[in-house]
Design an enzyme around this catalytic site. Structure first.
Site, mmCIF file in Angstrom:
data_model
loop_
_atom_site.group_PDB
_atom_site.id
_atom_site.type_symbol
_atom_site.label_atom_id
_atom_site.label_comp_id
_atom_site.label_asym_id
_atom_site.label_seq_id
_atom_site.Cartn_x
_atom_site.Cartn_y
_atom_site.Cartn_z
ATOM 1 N N LYS A 118 12.144 -0.706 -5.259
ATOM 2 C CA LYS A 118 11.698 0.511 -5.946
ATOM 3 C C LYS A 118 12.873 1.454 -6.252
ATOM 4 O O LYS A 118 12.881 2.116 -7.290
ATOM 5 C CB LYS A 118 10.628 1.223 -5.116
ATOM 6 C CG LYS A 118 9.326 0.411 -4.984
ATOM 7 C CD LYS A 118 8.666 0.162 -6.323
ATOM 8 C CE LYS A 118 7.283 -0.438 -6.230
ATOM 9 N NZ LYS A 118 6.679 -0.686 -7.538
ATOM 10 N N ASN B 20 3.670 -1.833 -13.872
ATOM 11 C CA ASN B 20 2.925 -1.319 -12.716
ATOM 12 C C ASN B 20 2.771 -2.357 -11.598
ATOM 13 O O ASN B 20 2.791 -2.006 -10.426
ATOM 14 C CB ASN B 20 1.537 -0.855 -13.176
ATOM 15 C CG ASN B 20 0.575 -0.713 -12.008
ATOM 16 O OD1 ASN B 20 0.625 0.241 -11.244
ATOM 17 N ND2 ASN B 20 -0.303 -1.707 -11.835
ATOM 18 N N GLY C 42 -0.547 -5.663 -14.165
ATOM 19 C CA GLY C 42 -1.352 -5.420 -12.962
ATOM 20 C C GLY C 42 -2.466 -4.422 -13.203
ATOM 21 O O GLY C 42 -2.635 -3.467 -12.434
ATOM 22 N N SER D 235 -5.711 -5.156 -13.145
ATOM 23 C CA SER D 235 -6.983 -5.665 -12.645
ATOM 24 C C SER D 235 -7.578 -4.844 -11.503
ATOM 25 O O SER D 235 -8.758 -4.978 -11.184
ATOM 26 C CB SER D 235 -6.818 -7.116 -12.183
ATOM 27 O OG SER D 235 -5.683 -7.220 -11.348
ATOM 28 N N SER E 34 8.135 4.204 -6.354
ATOM 29 C CA SER E 34 7.394 4.675 -5.177
ATOM 30 C C SER E 34 8.217 5.720 -4.440
ATOM 31 O O SER E 34 9.462 5.698 -4.488
ATOM 32 C CB SER E 34 7.128 3.501 -4.235
ATOM 33 O OG SER E 34 6.703 3.971 -2.978
ATOM 34 N N TYR F 283 10.878 -3.628 -0.020
ATOM 35 C CA TYR F 283 10.103 -2.826 -0.986
ATOM 36 C C TYR F 283 10.926 -1.612 -1.442
ATOM 37 O O TYR F 283 11.002 -1.314 -2.641
ATOM 38 C CB TYR F 283 8.800 -2.387 -0.309
ATOM 39 C CG TYR F 283 7.834 -1.620 -1.177
ATOM 40 C CD1 TYR F 283 7.108 -2.260 -2.178
ATOM 41 C CD2 TYR F 283 7.631 -0.251 -0.991
ATOM 42 C CE1 TYR F 283 6.195 -1.552 -2.973
ATOM 43 C CE2 TYR F 283 6.729 0.465 -1.767
ATOM 44 C CZ TYR F 283 6.010 -0.196 -2.756
ATOM 45 O OH TYR F 283 5.111 0.503 -3.533
HETATM 46 P P1 NDP Z 1 -2.739 -3.253 -5.795
HETATM 47 O O1 NDP Z 1 -2.281 -4.178 -4.744
HETATM 48 O O2 NDP Z 1 -4.029 -2.545 -5.668
HETATM 49 O O3 NDP Z 1 -2.716 -4.012 -7.226
HETATM 50 C C1 NDP Z 1 -1.598 -4.755 -7.593
HETATM 51 C C2 NDP Z 1 -1.731 -5.221 -9.028
HETATM 52 O O4 NDP Z 1 -0.558 -5.996 -9.346
HETATM 53 C C3 NDP Z 1 -2.920 -6.154 -9.248
HETATM 54 O O5 NDP Z 1 -3.396 -5.930 -10.552
HETATM 55 C C4 NDP Z 1 -2.310 -7.561 -9.138
HETATM 56 O O6 NDP Z 1 -2.993 -8.555 -9.899
HETATM 57 C C5 NDP Z 1 -0.940 -7.311 -9.756
HETATM 58 N N1 NDP Z 1 0.056 -8.273 -9.280
HETATM 59 C C6 NDP Z 1 0.452 -8.501 -8.007
HETATM 60 N N2 NDP Z 1 1.376 -9.489 -7.981
HETATM 61 C C7 NDP Z 1 1.564 -9.887 -9.276
HETATM 62 C C8 NDP Z 1 2.377 -10.850 -9.901
HETATM 63 N N3 NDP Z 1 3.206 -11.655 -9.220
HETATM 64 N N4 NDP Z 1 2.291 -10.982 -11.243
HETATM 65 C C9 NDP Z 1 1.467 -10.202 -11.959
HETATM 66 N N5 NDP Z 1 0.676 -9.251 -11.430
HETATM 67 C C10 NDP Z 1 0.724 -9.099 -10.097
HETATM 68 O O7 NDP Z 1 -1.523 -2.212 -5.973
HETATM 69 P P2 NDP Z 1 -1.537 -0.633 -6.248
HETATM 70 O O8 NDP Z 1 -2.476 -0.328 -7.342
HETATM 71 O O9 NDP Z 1 -1.655 0.080 -4.976
HETATM 72 O O10 NDP Z 1 -0.029 -0.417 -6.747
HETATM 73 C C11 NDP Z 1 0.342 -0.450 -8.109
HETATM 74 C C12 NDP Z 1 1.809 -0.057 -8.201
HETATM 75 O O11 NDP Z 1 2.010 1.232 -7.638
HETATM 76 C C13 NDP Z 1 2.725 -1.017 -7.446
HETATM 77 O O12 NDP Z 1 3.933 -1.186 -8.173
HETATM 78 C C14 NDP Z 1 2.996 -0.258 -6.152
HETATM 79 O O13 NDP Z 1 4.215 -0.629 -5.586
HETATM 80 C C15 NDP Z 1 3.001 1.169 -6.645
HETATM 81 N N6 NDP Z 1 2.725 2.166 -5.606
HETATM 82 C C16 NDP Z 1 1.523 2.194 -4.937
HETATM 83 C C17 NDP Z 1 1.289 3.172 -3.982
HETATM 84 C C18 NDP Z 1 -0.002 3.292 -3.247
HETATM 85 O O14 NDP Z 1 -0.103 4.188 -2.395
HETATM 86 N N7 NDP Z 1 -0.996 2.466 -3.495
HETATM 87 C C19 NDP Z 1 2.315 4.163 -3.657
HETATM 88 C C20 NDP Z 1 3.515 4.041 -4.411
HETATM 89 C C21 NDP Z 1 3.694 3.076 -5.352
HETATM 90 P P3 NDP Z 1 -4.207 -9.415 -9.224
HETATM 91 O O15 NDP Z 1 -5.356 -8.457 -9.066
HETATM 92 O O16 NDP Z 1 -4.519 -10.488 -10.205
HETATM 93 O O17 NDP Z 1 -3.696 -9.925 -7.924
#
Ligand code: NDP
Length: 246
Positions: free
Chosen positions: A157, A88, A12, A14, A140, A153
């Protein structure tokens, strides 16, 4: 540089936190292979902005075992040895328990927890051969505290934390470390969708009085992947501005 010469996989990468992790690791001298599920353009953009050479992207749906195996085949054809893995990629499908569909529960567990299990299993085999490695799982604060409307979720986590502690014990003798990073409220697309009232309520609970930046999380991941954390395993490092103190 802290990660010079290390080959690291990030799922993830991107956008959001993953993209920041990829950038910080590349800035620290690592070669990074990062995955995306559907946003190829966004992944290409991240790739083109990276410092250093040898980085590449891989399409992979981490909720699908065949897709993981196909992506790993490509990575292993380029890199026979791998030093680090960052699980991630993650999703949310929020809803109160009584209204939550089974498929929303399963999707979140399959992506956030089973995906990390499959990748950790595959990569630990490679790392065992070279008797070194560091795996970082992005959990998380919700996995530590729970949250109404996020039972799926939170389960995924919290599961990741227990999973990491168990695997850390299994792999320690082979010099492979497994840790978690637990972000709090970080400014990304995942949190952008929350309305102002919800955001204000969360801010009230953050002693450092700001949302976290993706780079705050990325710096913690960099540390856990580096040899500077060589005596740390089975740990969960909270990056939450004091929102939850263990
Ligand atoms: P985003 O939604 O911004 O990005 C998610 C990423 O995961 C993207 O790169 C997406 O790829 C990829 N992804 C989603 N589904 C799949 C799948 N089935 N297979 C492969 N790749 C996948 O998330 P965040 O950056 O906010 O979060 C990143 C991590 O941090 C997550 O695990 C989240 O739970 C955790 N987190 C985030 C918090 C926050 O406040 N934002 C707080 C606590 C934890 P694509 O772009 O191609 O869709």
């Amino acid at each position: 540089m802290l990660l010079s010469g290390k080959k690291i996989i990030v799922t993830g990468g991107s956008r959001g936190i993953g993209a920041s992790i990829v950038q910080v690791l590349a800035d620290s001298g690592a070669q990074v292979a990062f995955t995306y599920s559907s946003n190829e353009d966004s992944a290409k953009k991240v790739l083109s902005g990276l410092r250093g050479e040898g980085h590449f992207t891989v399409q992979m749906d981490i909720s699908n075992e065949n897709s993981i195996n196909k992506g790993l085949e490509l990575i292993f054809s380029k890199w026979p040895e791998i030093d680090g893995l960052v699980n991630n990629a993650g999703i949310t499908k929020d809803g109160l328990l009584l209204r939550m569909k089974s498929e929303d529960f399963e999707n979140v567990i399959n992506t956030n927890l089973k995906g990390a299990f499959l990748l950790t299993k595959a990569l630990s085999k490679v790392m065992m051969k070279s008797r070194k490695g560091s795996i970082v799982n992005i959990t998380s604060v919700i996995g530590q505290t729970g949250n109404a409307g996020q039972s799926n979720y939170a389960a995924s986590k919290a599961g990741l934390i227990g999973f990491s502690k168990s695997v850390a014990q299994e792999l320690a003798a082979r010099n492979i470390r497994v840790n978690c990073v637990a972000p709090g409220f970080i400014a990304t697309e995942m949190t952008h969708v929350l309305n102002d009232e919800v955001k204000a309520k969360i801010m009230d609970k953050i002693p450092l009085q700001r949302m976290g930046d993706a780079k705050d999380v990325a710096n913690a991941v960099k540390f856990l992947l580096s040899d500077e954390s060589s005596y740390i395993t089975g740990h969960t490092l909270s990056i939450n501005g004091g929102m939850f103190m263990e």
